[in-house]
Design an enzyme around this catalytic site. Structure first.
Site, PDB file in Angstrom:
ATOM      1  N   HIS A  92       0.811  -1.226   0.000  1.00 12.70           N
ATOM      2  CA  HIS A  92       0.000   0.000   0.000  1.00 12.70           C
ATOM      3  C   HIS A  92       0.834   1.262   0.000  1.00 12.70           C
ATOM      4  CE1 HIS A  92       0.273   0.670   4.459  1.00 12.70           C
ATOM      5  NE2 HIS A  92       0.204  -0.641   4.540  1.00 12.70           N
ATOM      6  N   ASP A  94      -0.076   4.361   1.289  1.00  7.64           N
ATOM      7  CA  ASP A  94      -0.257   5.343   2.361  1.00  7.64           C
ATOM      8  C   ASP A  94       0.450   4.962   3.648  1.00  7.64           C
ATOM      9  OD1 ASP A  94      -2.147   3.195   2.623  1.00  7.64           O
ATOM     10  OD2 ASP A  94      -3.310   4.396   4.034  1.00  7.64           O
ATOM     11  N   ASP A 155       5.883   0.835   6.884  1.00  7.09           N
ATOM     12  CA  ASP A 155       4.551   0.250   6.701  1.00  7.09           C
ATOM     13  C   ASP A 155       3.774   1.153   5.747  1.00  7.09           C
ATOM     14  OD1 ASP A 155       2.094  -0.994   6.898  1.00  7.09           O
ATOM     15  OD2 ASP A 155       1.695  -0.339   8.947  1.00  7.09           O
ATOM     16  N   GLU A 189      -4.996   1.976   2.654  1.00  4.14           N
ATOM     17  CA  GLU A 189      -5.046   0.739   3.426  1.00  4.14           C
ATOM     18  C   GLU A 189      -5.170   1.046   4.916  1.00  4.14           C
ATOM     19  OE1 GLU A 189      -3.404  -2.787   5.662  1.00  4.14           O
ATOM     20  OE2 GLU A 189      -2.809  -0.689   5.677  1.00  4.14           O
ATOM     21  N   ASP A 212       3.350  -6.959   3.430  1.00  2.00           N
ATOM     22  CA  ASP A 212       2.946  -5.936   4.405  1.00  2.00           C
ATOM     23  C   ASP A 212       3.095  -6.438   5.838  1.00  2.00           C
ATOM     24  OD1 ASP A 212       1.914  -3.550   5.381  1.00  2.00           O
ATOM     25  OD2 ASP A 212      -0.183  -4.070   4.987  1.00  2.00           O
ATOM     26  N   HIS A 394       3.855   2.297  13.156  1.00  5.92           N
ATOM     27  CA  HIS A 394       3.029   3.441  13.540  1.00  5.92           C
ATOM     28  C   HIS A 394       3.595   4.217  14.729  1.00  5.92           C
ATOM     29  CE1 HIS A 394      -0.796   1.333  11.701  1.00  5.92           C
ATOM     30  NE2 HIS A 394       0.260   1.300  10.905  1.00  5.92           N
TER      31      HIS A 394
END
Length: 418
Positions: A92, A94, A155, A189, A212, A394
């Site tokens: 992904h 984003d 990520d 995503e 991922d 994150h």
């Protein structure tokens, strides 16, 4: 064979590629996604268009960026390999909006052999406290971090990098025999909408893999069942100086009681492995109306139904205790892909052989979350998830191993081999 992970040329190329990717701002917006805006941010188009240009420079002509910001590329099989089933790889575009992904300044620590990594004055990484970093130190891997003011963005830019590095290898090694390859890079995503407008009409593969995951060796083919929930509490406003019993109903207090009644044993921070959870994410509103947004997660549909009953029961109880009203709205996000994948054992068998050929020990683990592959599996294309070398997702303490990105590229090349 280890096609890329032992090749200095491709390691250096992957590093330069990854640094370029993480410096490209492509953060999605949960707020915009909830309003139905897709893609949720225009900056994702910038990354998509850069990848389009990179495909073209590598000599891939069958590539496009759709109006909905999906990058789709098709690479034909080599002559004589028409019998090999086509395979689709996904990652992904984003990055999550929980931590800023703007102006990422990556730091590279080559041949890391242990000890402390200074991400910033406030953030330190150590092989003493991080078992994955300790393992990376034993292999003297190259570690990439941000400067601590942002996330890194591995990520899933590590996944994009692994796929593109494999594409570079194929274009520079025309004698490597392989089947047909399809590649999809998706927007949004992280907002849970990555497959909302996926161009299924373009995808011919009946087998797919998301790139991922996390630590080297991770192979994931079961995930949470996922629902979101909005609990709307309705109160009754009046002047606080004129408030009397039953004359004012404060929806803020009703929401507070609801939140405090959620079982402590069913929160994300108190659960692990195959345990599901109920997680409050946001509270907004005032006296007349207060809305609580939650997510519900469980590996079992029966347990998910129980989580829904708990939310409804506690919401109703909190509302009644203040003479208010409650309404609960559930929305399915994705389902556990385990059952569909178990009906298609070839998908895992191919992956296990690819791991073995790359000398990677498999670490089967459930995803305490979901991927685009979760929803693609629901759509009829079984899609397990493989590692990228990304860690501490994150967060400002995120780090990624270049060598593990390269290993993921090896897996990709093995999956398409004759």
């Amino acid at each position: 064979m280890n096609y890329i992970s032992s090749n200095e040329k491709y390691l250096e190329s992957a590093l330069n590629r990854f640094i370029k990717y993480v410096k490209t701002y492509s953060e999605s917006s949960s707020e915009n996604a909830e309003k139905g805006i897709f893609p949720s941010t225009q900056c994702q188009f910038e990354f998509a268009n850069k990848l389009y240009d990179e495909f073209k420079k590598l000599g891939i002509d069958d590539v496009q960026v759709t109006k909905d910001c999906y990058v789709y590329a098709h690479i034909s099989c080599t002559k004589g390999m028409e019998h090999i089933k086509p395979v689709c790889f996904l990652a992904h575009l984003d990055t999550v909006d929980e931590v800023s992904g703007l102006n990422v300044n990556p730091k590279v620590f080559r041949d890391y052999s242990g000890g402390e990594i200074d991400v910033s004055d406030e953030i330190k990484l150590s092989s003493v406290t991080d078992e994955y970093l300790q393992q990376a130190s034993l292999n003297k891997e190259t570690i990439i971090t941000s400067d601590g003011s942002t996330l890194l963005g591995s990520d899933d830019k590590a996944g994009v990098c692994a796929i593109m590095t494999a594409v570079q290898f194929l274009q520079e090694n025309k004698d490597y025999c392989h089947g047909t390859i399809e590649i999809v890079f998706s927007p949004d995503e992280e907002t849970g909408h990555g497959m909302d407008k996926v161009p299924l009409e373009l995808i011919k593969s009946k087998i797919a893999y998301t790139v991922d995951g996390g630590d080297v060796g991770e192979l994931e083919w079961e995930c949470f069942n996922a629902y979101s929930a909005k609990v709307i509490f309705t109160g009754k406003a009046c002047h606080t100086g004129d408030a009397r019993k039953n004359k004012m109903v404060n929806a803020v207090l009703v929401a507070s009681q609801f939140l405090s009644s959620l079982p402590n044993t069913m929160l994300p921070e108190t659960t692990d492995e195959y345990q599901g959870f109920i997680a409050p994410l946001e509270v907004s509103g005032g006296i007349e109306k207060t809305t609580v947004s939650l997510i519900l997660r469980s590996f079992s549909i029966d347990e998910m139904d129980e989580e829904k009953r708990i939310v409804e029961k506690l919401a109703k109880s909190a509302a009644l205790s203040f003479n208010g009203k409650s309404e609960v709205l559930f929305c399915k996000q994705y389902l556990n892909m385990k059952d569909v994948i178990m009906q298609n054992p070839e998908v895992i068998e191919k992956l296990e052989k690819a791991f073995e050929s790359a000398n990677v020990v498999i670490k089967n683990k459930p995803i305490r979350g979901g991927t685009d592959g979760s929803r693609l599996t629901e759509m009829g294309i079984p899609c397990p998830n493989i590692f990228t070398g990304a860690h501490n997702f994150h967060s400002r303490s995120e780090w990624c191993s270049l060598n593990q990105i390269a290993k993921a590229s090896d897996i990709i090349l093995n999956l398409i081999a004759k």
